[in-house]
Scaffold this motif. Structure first.
Motif, PDB file in Angstrom:
ATOM      1  N   ASP A  54       0.831  -1.208   0.000  1.00  0.00           N
ATOM      2  CA  ASP A  54       0.000   0.000   0.000  1.00  0.00           C
ATOM      3  C   ASP A  54       0.862   1.254   0.000  1.00  0.00           C
ATOM      4  O   ASP A  54       0.526   2.253  -0.637  1.00  0.00           O
ATOM      5  CB  ASP A  54      -0.935  -0.001   1.219  1.00  0.00           C
ATOM      6  N   GLY A  55       2.005   1.184   0.713  1.00  0.00           N
ATOM      7  CA  GLY A  55       2.917   2.323   0.745  1.00  0.00           C
ATOM      8  C   GLY A  55       3.501   2.610  -0.632  1.00  0.00           C
ATOM      9  O   GLY A  55       3.636   3.771  -1.021  1.00  0.00           O
ATOM     10  N   ARG A  56       3.842   1.555  -1.366  1.00  0.00           N
ATOM     11  CA  ARG A  56       4.393   1.760  -2.718  1.00  0.00           C
ATOM     12  C   ARG A  56       3.386   2.474  -3.593  1.00  0.00           C
ATOM     13  O   ARG A  56       3.717   3.423  -4.308  1.00  0.00           O
ATOM     14  CB  ARG A  56       4.777   0.412  -3.327  1.00  0.00           C
ATOM     15  N   HIS A  57       2.123   2.015  -3.550  1.00  0.00           N
ATOM     16  CA  HIS A  57       1.091   2.688  -4.359  1.00  0.00           C
ATOM     17  C   HIS A  57       0.957   4.157  -3.936  1.00  0.00           C
ATOM     18  O   HIS A  57       0.924   5.056  -4.774  1.00  0.00           O
ATOM     19  CB  HIS A  57      -0.250   1.979  -4.199  1.00  0.00           C
ATOM     20  N   LEU A  58       0.885   4.388  -2.609  1.00  0.00           N
ATOM     21  CA  LEU A  58       0.583   5.740  -2.134  1.00  0.00           C
ATOM     22  C   LEU A  58       1.785   6.683  -2.196  1.00  0.00           C
ATOM     23  O   LEU A  58       1.641   7.892  -2.047  1.00  0.00           O
ATOM     24  CB  LEU A  58       0.020   5.681  -0.708  1.00  0.00           C
ATOM     25  N   LEU A  59       2.990   6.136  -2.419  1.00  0.00           N
ATOM     26  CA  LEU A  59       4.141   7.020  -2.615  1.00  0.00           C
ATOM     27  C   LEU A  59       4.362   7.304  -4.099  1.00  0.00           C
ATOM     28  O   LEU A  59       5.235   8.093  -4.455  1.00  0.00           O
ATOM     29  CB  LEU A  59       5.397   6.408  -1.983  1.00  0.00           C
ATOM     30  N   GLY A  60       3.592   6.657  -4.960  1.00  0.00           N
ATOM     31  CA  GLY A  60       3.621   6.997  -6.387  1.00  0.00           C
ATOM     32  C   GLY A  60       4.495   6.107  -7.242  1.00  0.00           C
ATOM     33  O   GLY A  60       4.721   6.415  -8.408  1.00  0.00           O
TER      34      GLY A  60
ATOM     35  N   LEU B  57       2.014   0.101   5.357  1.00  0.00           N
ATOM     36  CA  LEU B  57       1.945   1.423   4.730  1.00  0.00           C
ATOM     37  C   LEU B  57       2.686   2.452   5.582  1.00  0.00           C
ATOM     38  O   LEU B  57       3.532   3.203   5.075  1.00  0.00           O
ATOM     39  CB  LEU B  57       0.480   1.839   4.567  1.00  0.00           C
ATOM     40  N   ALA B  60       6.375   1.733   5.525  1.00  0.00           N
ATOM     41  CA  ALA B  60       6.965   2.094   4.229  1.00  0.00           C
ATOM     42  C   ALA B  60       7.191   3.599   4.132  1.00  0.00           C
ATOM     43  O   ALA B  60       8.267   4.052   3.727  1.00  0.00           O
ATOM     44  CB  ALA B  60       6.068   1.626   3.084  1.00  0.00           C
ATOM     45  N   PHE B 104       9.415  13.774  -6.787  1.00  0.00           N
ATOM     46  CA  PHE B 104       8.031  13.295  -6.852  1.00  0.00           C
ATOM     47  C   PHE B 104       7.129  14.056  -7.821  1.00  0.00           C
ATOM     48  O   PHE B 104       6.553  13.466  -8.730  1.00  0.00           O
ATOM     49  CB  PHE B 104       7.369  13.286  -5.463  1.00  0.00           C
ATOM     50  N   ALA B 113       0.545   8.412 -10.091  1.00  0.00           N
ATOM     51  CA  ALA B 113       0.428   7.168  -9.326  1.00  0.00           C
ATOM     52  C   ALA B 113      -0.837   6.416  -9.717  1.00  0.00           C
ATOM     53  O   ALA B 113      -1.871   7.030 -10.001  1.00  0.00           O
ATOM     54  CB  ALA B 113       0.402   7.495  -7.837  1.00  0.00           C
ATOM     55  N   PHE B 198      -7.554   8.596  -5.266  1.00  0.00           N
ATOM     56  CA  PHE B 198      -6.293   7.955  -4.906  1.00  0.00           C
ATOM     57  C   PHE B 198      -5.107   8.853  -5.259  1.00  0.00           C
ATOM     58  O   PHE B 198      -4.209   9.075  -4.444  1.00  0.00           O
ATOM     59  CB  PHE B 198      -6.169   6.601  -5.615  1.00  0.00           C
ATOM     60  N   THR B 202      -2.110  10.514  -2.890  1.00  0.00           N
ATOM     61  CA  THR B 202      -0.650  10.323  -2.993  1.00  0.00           C
ATOM     62  C   THR B 202       0.050  11.677  -3.031  1.00  0.00           C
ATOM     63  O   THR B 202       1.090  11.870  -2.393  1.00  0.00           O
ATOM     64  CB  THR B 202      -0.232   9.537  -4.260  1.00  0.00           C
ATOM     65  N   GLN B 206       2.795  12.981  -0.189  1.00  0.00           N
ATOM     66  CA  GLN B 206       4.147  13.413  -0.528  1.00  0.00           C
ATOM     67  C   GLN B 206       4.366  14.882  -0.152  1.00  0.00           C
ATOM     68  O   GLN B 206       5.431  15.243   0.358  1.00  0.00           O
ATOM     69  CB  GLN B 206       4.407  13.212  -2.022  1.00  0.00           C
TER      70      GLN B 206
END
Lengths: 64, 231
Positions: A54-60, B57, B60, B104, B113, B198, B202, B206
């Motif tokens: 989920d972190g990978r998706h939400l970090l882009g 999440l 991460a 980013f 994303a 979504f 993101t 960021q």
């Protein structure tokens, strides 16, 4: 960088390696890092990918 | 001083990652959940349960924040003397804005994303490489533009002319680069509301991370400099 460094800072090498290892583990690993521990199963179980999914998706980062 | 700035970067990045991770848990995770529900769960690898993925999440984003915080500290140490801002607070905010844009936001404009299910699993390798190349080019473009601006300033070029020329060159180079790169994944008929809720989450995650990182690092520097930070 040289101006700020002054003399060679060899301790920087492992620090920078650790930074990129952490980023790779969090964002991109698909089993390679755990392969030494889990062998063939590392790619199939893909623990880091699933844990950080989920972190990978939400970090882009690109994903499926 | 390098060690000091590295330590401040790690501390500020850890804090920024935690805050952004908790934000993403509440404001981004629900959209990941909606996307997964659309996928039907069939394709889902169940080695890690959903509650653990939600915890993952936060881990991460915290790990990401700490890592980019360390990079921030090293870059700050290397570039501090060359920045035009009059104090460390201003330098820190400018550097965080530059890294947010390069690492980013600009890549996001080309490759926004995608939530689970909106990407194409068949070309994930190519898309990952394209994304990393884009990040590298964007962050380089930001710092080249910044350096050219500094050289022009030192040569006495006026502020308006300098910023207009550097800005136009920056936009032209990035436009050409974006045109040359392969197009982003077509989301097909993936529901647009889920997709964009979504994506905005993101972007917010960021932006919050980099703003917190810049502010926390700036405050740590100002406190150490013995000046009272202006809130």
């Amino acid at each position: 960088m040289h101006r700020a460094l002054g003399r060679p800072n060899l301790w920087l090498l492992p620090v920078v390696a650790l930074i990129f290892l952490a980023l790779f583990a969090a964002l991109f690993d698909n089993g390679a890092l755990l392969a030494p521990l889990l062998g063939e199963a590392a790619g199939k179980t893909n623990y880091l990918h699933e844990f950080f999914h989920d972190g990978r998706h939400l970090l882009g980062v690109p994903g499926h | 001083m390098l060690r000091t700035y590295l330590g401040r970067g790690v501390a500020a990045g850890l804090l920024a990652g935690l805050i952004a991770g908790v934000f993403a848990y509440f404001f981004g995770e629900p959209h990941v959940g909606r996307a997964l529900a659309l996928e039907g769960g069939g394709a889902f690898n169940e080695v890690v349960s959903r509650p653990v993925q939600k915890l993952g999440l936060i881990v991460a984003v915290t790990l990401y924040g700490t890592s980019v915080g360390a990079i921030f500290g090293l870059v700050f140490a290397a570039g501090r003397d060359r920045m035009a801002a009059s104090d460390d607070w201003g330098r820190s905010l400018r550097l965080s804005a530059a890294l947010f844009a390069g690492l980013f936001f600009l890549p996001f404009l080309k490759y926004p994303a995608d939530p689970p299910g909106a990407g194409d699993p068949s070309n994930i390798g190519v898309r990952t490489v394209a994304y990393l190349v884009t990040v590298a080019v964007c962050v380089s473009a930001v710092f080249v533009a910044w350096s050219v601006g500094r050289v022009l300033r030192e040569q006495g070029t006026g502020r308006a002319a300098r910023q207009a020329v550097v800005g136009a060159g920056f936009v032209a180079v990035l436009a050409g680069f974006f045109l040359a790169m392969p197009p982003a994944t077509n989301p097909g008929n993936f529901p647009g509301d889920v997709l964009w809720d979504f994506r905005i989450s993101t972007l917010a995650t960021q932006a919050l991370l980099w703003a917190t990182l810049g502010a926390a690092f700036g405050l740590l520097c100002e406190r150490a400099n013995g000046r009272k930070a202006s809130f």
